[in-house]
Design an enzyme around this catalytic site. Structure first.
Site, PDB file in Angstrom:
ATOM      1  N   LYS A   1       0.830  -1.220   0.000  1.00  0.00           N
ATOM      2  CA  LYS A   1       0.000   0.000   0.000  1.00  0.00           C
ATOM      3  C   LYS A   1       0.856   1.258   0.000  1.00  0.00           C
ATOM      4  CE  LYS A   1      -2.350  -0.759   3.798  1.00  0.00           C
ATOM      5  NZ  LYS A   1      -1.830  -2.052   4.251  1.00  0.00           N
TER       6      LYS A   1
ATOM      7  N   ARG B   1      -9.230   1.503   8.675  1.00  0.00           N
ATOM      8  CA  ARG B   1      -8.833   0.133   8.990  1.00  0.00           C
ATOM      9  C   ARG B   1      -9.884  -0.574   9.825  1.00  0.00           C
ATOM     10  NH1 ARG B   1      -2.795   0.905   8.702  1.00  0.00           N
ATOM     11  NH2 ARG B   1      -1.824  -1.094   9.026  1.00  0.00           N
TER      12      ARG B   1
ATOM     13  N   ARG C   1      11.705  -6.938   5.258  1.00  0.00           N
ATOM     14  CA  ARG C   1      11.766  -5.496   4.959  1.00  0.00           C
ATOM     15  C   ARG C   1      12.768  -4.795   5.881  1.00  0.00           C
ATOM     16  NH1 ARG C   1       6.317  -2.036   4.767  1.00  0.00           N
ATOM     17  NH2 ARG C   1       6.062  -2.752   6.911  1.00  0.00           N
TER      18      ARG C   1
ATOM     19  N   ARG D   1      11.665  -2.634  11.323  1.00  0.00           N
ATOM     20  CA  ARG D   1      10.606  -2.068  12.163  1.00  0.00           C
ATOM     21  C   ARG D   1      10.208  -3.100  13.213  1.00  0.00           C
ATOM     22  NH1 ARG D   1       6.061   0.148   7.997  1.00  0.00           N
ATOM     23  NH2 ARG D   1       4.737  -0.745   9.603  1.00  0.00           N
TER      24      ARG D   1
ATOM     25  N   ARG E   1      -0.503  -8.908  13.308  1.00  0.00           N
ATOM     26  CA  ARG E   1      -1.072  -7.848  12.452  1.00  0.00           C
ATOM     27  C   ARG E   1      -2.012  -8.456  11.409  1.00  0.00           C
ATOM     28  NH1 ARG E   1       4.036  -4.904  10.184  1.00  0.00           N
ATOM     29  NH2 ARG E   1       2.585  -3.470   9.196  1.00  0.00           N
TER      30      ARG E   1
HETATM   31  P1  AMP Z   1       1.167   0.813   8.627  1.00  0.00           P
HETATM   32  O1  AMP Z   1       2.448   1.497   8.341  1.00  0.00           O
HETATM   33  O2  AMP Z   1       0.020   1.344   7.822  1.00  0.00           O
HETATM   34  O3  AMP Z   1       1.284  -0.696   8.542  1.00  0.00           O
HETATM   35  O4  AMP Z   1       0.790   1.155  10.151  1.00  0.00           O
HETATM   36  C1  AMP Z   1       1.633   0.771  11.220  1.00  0.00           C
HETATM   37  C2  AMP Z   1       0.838   0.693  12.520  1.00  0.00           C
HETATM   38  O5  AMP Z   1       0.257   1.962  12.813  1.00  0.00           O
HETATM   39  C3  AMP Z   1      -0.341  -0.271  12.487  1.00  0.00           C
HETATM   40  O6  AMP Z   1       0.045  -1.622  12.739  1.00  0.00           O
HETATM   41  C4  AMP Z   1      -1.211   0.303  13.607  1.00  0.00           C
HETATM   42  O7  AMP Z   1      -0.696  -0.024  14.890  1.00  0.00           O
HETATM   43  C5  AMP Z   1      -1.026   1.797  13.405  1.00  0.00           C
HETATM   44  N1  AMP Z   1      -2.044   2.313  12.459  1.00  0.00           N
HETATM   45  C6  AMP Z   1      -1.836   2.839  11.216  1.00  0.00           C
HETATM   46  N2  AMP Z   1      -2.985   3.199  10.647  1.00  0.00           N
HETATM   47  C7  AMP Z   1      -3.966   2.905  11.542  1.00  0.00           C
HETATM   48  C8  AMP Z   1      -5.378   3.026  11.531  1.00  0.00           C
HETATM   49  N3  AMP Z   1      -6.042   3.518  10.474  1.00  0.00           N
HETATM   50  N4  AMP Z   1      -6.063   2.615  12.631  1.00  0.00           N
HETATM   51  C9  AMP Z   1      -5.424   2.119  13.698  1.00  0.00           C
HETATM   52  N5  AMP Z   1      -4.099   1.954  13.765  1.00  0.00           N
HETATM   53  C10 AMP Z   1      -3.369   2.349  12.706  1.00  0.00           C
END
Ligand code: AMP
Length: 215
Positions: free
Chosen positions: A13, A88, A127, A160, A171
């Site tokens: 994404k 989400r 990654r 990360r 996740r």
């Molecule tokens: P990402 O980089 O999009 O995978 O986001 C990393 C982490 O940020 C996720 O695993 C969540 O803990 C938090 N996060 C990001 N976007 C959201 C969202 N829309 N709602 C809740 N938590 C989020």
């Protein structure tokens, strides 16, 4: 255009959202990036979000919703945006519809990037991210020239915390429980388009543009 990119963690994404946003000349809004930036700056929001992120859990809706609504009110988002990692949960999707409705606008397309679990686990656990410029690498598919060092800026690469295998599996579970229902939510609204996310970066990008362009 107003686009939402949906898909499991590791579906690509972030990469695709950045390219699509650049092509459409609209901002790329990533809630994950907003949280990571807040963490690196030691902001209270970052400290709160990190508790959830490190465990592979979602940050509570009320926190995320407020942040995104504030971001969408900024000038640069007035002509469009690509949302990456938001919504989400069904609660976030409803809040987004309400917020956009109040502005008299709506989402043009929700792109679902489809990638099976085994590929996701391989992609995410391999990654590596640059601490300085944020560039992404993969230990097998896209290694840097020198191990542990960013090709672009010479910064140190790190994994990360939420890309460790146990957290990746968590996740994925969270994705299935809380985010996957959004596929049906947007299908019913008629905004969903699905793209096979297992192809190469360029191939997936072209598929997205083609499907979004039809709308
Ligand atoms: P990402 O980089 O999009 O995978 O986001 C990393 C982490 O940020 C996720 O695993 C969540 O803990 C938090 N996060 C990001 N976007 C959201 C969202 N829309 N709602 C809740 N938590 C989020």
């Amino acid at each position: 255009m107003r686009i939402v990119l949906l898909g499991p963690p590791g579906a690509g994404k972030g990469t695709q959202a950045e390219r699509v946003a650049a092509r459409l000349e609209v901002p790329h809004i990533s809630t994950g990036d907003i949280f990571r930036q807040a963490v690196s700056q030691g902001m209270p929001l970052g400290l709160k979000a990190k508790e959830y992120m490190d465990k592979g859990l979602l940050v509570p809706d009320e926190i995320v919703i407020a942040i995104v609504e504030e971001r969408l009110r900024q000038n640069d988002a007035s002509t469009g945006f690509v949302l990456d990692g938001y919504p989400r949960t069904v609660g976030q999707a409803i809040a987004l519809d309400l917020a956009l409705g109040k502005m008299g606008i709506g989402i043009d397309a929700v792109v679902n990037l489809d990638v099976p679990d085994d590929i996701i686990i391989e992609r995410l656990t391999g990654r590596r991210v640059c601490r300085s410029c944020g560039s992404n690498y993969h230990v097998r598919f896209d290694p840097p020239r020198e191990e542990g060092t960013c090709d672009k800026c010479g910064g140190a690469l790190y994994q990360r915390d939420d890309d460790k295998e146990e957290t990746v599996r968590r996740r994925l579970e969270v994705y299935k429980e809380q985010t996957e229902p959004l596929i049906e939510y947007y299908r019913e609204k008629g905004t969903l388009v699905s793209v096979d996310g297992t192809g190469g970066m360029q191939e997936v990008f072209e598929d997205i543009l083609r499907l979004v362009g039809r709308r």
